[in-house]
Design a protein around this motif. Structure first.
Motif, PDB file in Angstrom:
ATOM      1  N   GLY A  42      21.888 -22.603  -4.160  1.00 23.22           N
ATOM      2  CA  GLY A  42      21.125 -23.899  -5.017  1.00 23.22           C
ATOM      3  C   GLY A  42      21.357 -25.175  -3.707  1.00 23.22           C
ATOM      4  N   GLU A  43      21.213 -24.576  -2.443  1.00 25.78           N
ATOM      5  CA  GLU A  43      21.499 -25.539  -1.533  1.00 25.78           C
ATOM      6  C   GLU A  43      20.375 -25.141  -0.407  1.00 25.78           C
ATOM      7  N   VAL A  44      19.541 -23.939  -0.488  1.00 30.02           N
ATOM      8  CA  VAL A  44      18.276 -23.354   0.126  1.00 30.02           C
ATOM      9  C   VAL A  44      16.981 -22.827  -0.232  1.00 30.02           C
ATOM     10  N   LYS A  45      15.764 -22.998   0.300  1.00 32.76           N
ATOM     11  CA  LYS A  45      14.916 -22.631  -0.757  1.00 32.76           C
ATOM     12  C   LYS A  45      14.843 -23.858  -2.096  1.00 32.76           C
ATOM     13  N   THR A  46      15.359 -24.801  -2.048  1.00 30.06           N
ATOM     14  CA  THR A  46      14.706 -25.509  -3.139  1.00 30.06           C
ATOM     15  C   THR A  46      13.838 -26.183  -3.405  1.00 30.06           C
ATOM     16  N   LEU A  86      13.582 -23.383  -6.176  1.00 28.61           N
ATOM     17  CA  LEU A  86      14.282 -23.299  -7.420  1.00 28.61           C
ATOM     18  C   LEU A  86      13.989 -22.902  -8.713  1.00 28.61           C
ATOM     19  N   PRO A  87      12.422 -23.573  -9.367  1.00 29.22           N
ATOM     20  CA  PRO A  87      12.304 -23.717 -10.568  1.00 29.22           C
ATOM     21  C   PRO A  87      12.102 -22.192 -10.686  1.00 29.22           C
ATOM     22  N   LEU A  88      10.737 -21.660  -9.644  1.00 23.49           N
ATOM     23  CA  LEU A  88       9.564 -20.758 -10.078  1.00 23.49           C
ATOM     24  C   LEU A  88      11.681 -18.958  -9.675  1.00 23.49           C
ATOM     25  N   LEU A  89      12.682 -19.050  -8.506  1.00 17.89           N
ATOM     26  CA  LEU A  89      13.508 -18.040  -8.878  1.00 17.89           C
ATOM     27  C   LEU A  89      13.869 -18.317  -8.666  1.00 17.89           C
ATOM     28  N   GLY A  90      15.152 -19.497  -9.270  1.00 18.95           N
ATOM     29  CA  GLY A  90      16.692 -19.921  -9.711  1.00 18.95           C
ATOM     30  C   GLY A  90      17.127 -20.118  -8.493  1.00 18.95           C
ATOM     31  N   PRO A  91      18.842 -20.780  -8.181  1.00 20.22           N
ATOM     32  CA  PRO A  91      19.251 -20.377  -7.165  1.00 20.22           C
ATOM     33  C   PRO A  91      19.581 -19.422  -6.283  1.00 20.22           C
ATOM     34  N   GLU A  92      20.378 -18.429  -7.430  1.00 20.45           N
ATOM     35  CA  GLU A  92      20.916 -16.648  -6.424  1.00 20.45           C
ATOM     36  C   GLU A  92      19.637 -16.634  -5.693  1.00 20.45           C
TER      37      GLU A  92
END
Length: 214
Positions: free
Chosen positions: A23-27, A30-36
């Motif tokens: 949730g804090e990197v590669k923001t 996030l819509p494509l990959l999700g936070p994890e």
């Protein structure tokens, strides 16, 4: 000593990286990959950057950590790649970069690289280090208008000040500051980094992601 007469036998490599906190990197991914998965991608890219830096064999490698050196991932990196850990200090990116150069430059010239450019290879770092034998600075632009590598042999006052980080004007503004600081520099070939969904798709197609898992 003039730049032309300078001899560079050792060049330090400083890798800048954030802790891979979901949730804090590669923001922007996030819509494509999700936070994890975005955090795992970030960790993979950091490992790739460290592998590239150590494989270049041009000098000691250090990992500059955000928000501090306490995340277990950084300890694993230090052990695996034999790098030293340092905390990034300062507010915006430019201030943190300036402080890293201030810390390292008294020892030897420095190449500072991010952890978002898997297309950066050991030979790129060797070529950049070689450029510091004849120039005060070296910089490798990114396709998005920023840059993926910057190297200095001496302090360049104001180089990282007043830059709108993350915008397409970063490289243009940096050139202006290099001129103001009366710094001689060489620009390396343009590279691409991984920030947006289209970058991730390019990464998958390139085969570089598979290389980082070897």
């Amino acid at each position: 000593m003039t730049a032309a007469a300078r001899r560079v036998s050792t060049v330090q490599v400083a890798v800048f990286a954030r802790a891979p906190v979901p949730g804090e990197v590669k923001t922007r991914l996030l819509p494509l990959l999700g936070p994890e998965d975005a955090a795992e991608l970030h960790a993979t890219l950091v490992r790739s950057a460290l592998a590239t830096a150590t494989a270049a064999g041009i000098g000691p490698v250090s990992l500059w950590c955000m928000p501090d050196t306490g995340h277990p991932f950084f300890a694993v990196c230090a052990e695996k790649y034999g790098v030293t850990l340092h905390e990034q200090r300062g507010g915006h990116l430019g201030e943190r970069m300036a402080r890293a150069f201030e810390r390292l430059l008294p020892e030897a010239p420095v190449l500072l690289v991010g952890s978002d450019c898997p297309s950066l290879r050991p030979e790129d770092l060797r070529a950049a280090a070689g450029s510091l034998a004849t120039h005060d600075a070296v910089i490798q632009p990114a396709e998005d208008g920023g840059y993926v590598l910057v190297g200095l042999t001496r302090a360049a006052p104001g180089l990282f000040e007043g830059i709108r980080w993350g915008e397409s004007s970063v490289m243009r503004d940096t050139r202006a500051r290099l001129r103001t600081a009366a710094v001689t520099w060489r620009e390396m070939p343009v590279r691409w980094d991984v920030d947006r969904p289209e970058d991730f798709r390019r990464l998958l197609a390139s085969g570089l992601l598979a290389e980082t898992h070897r």
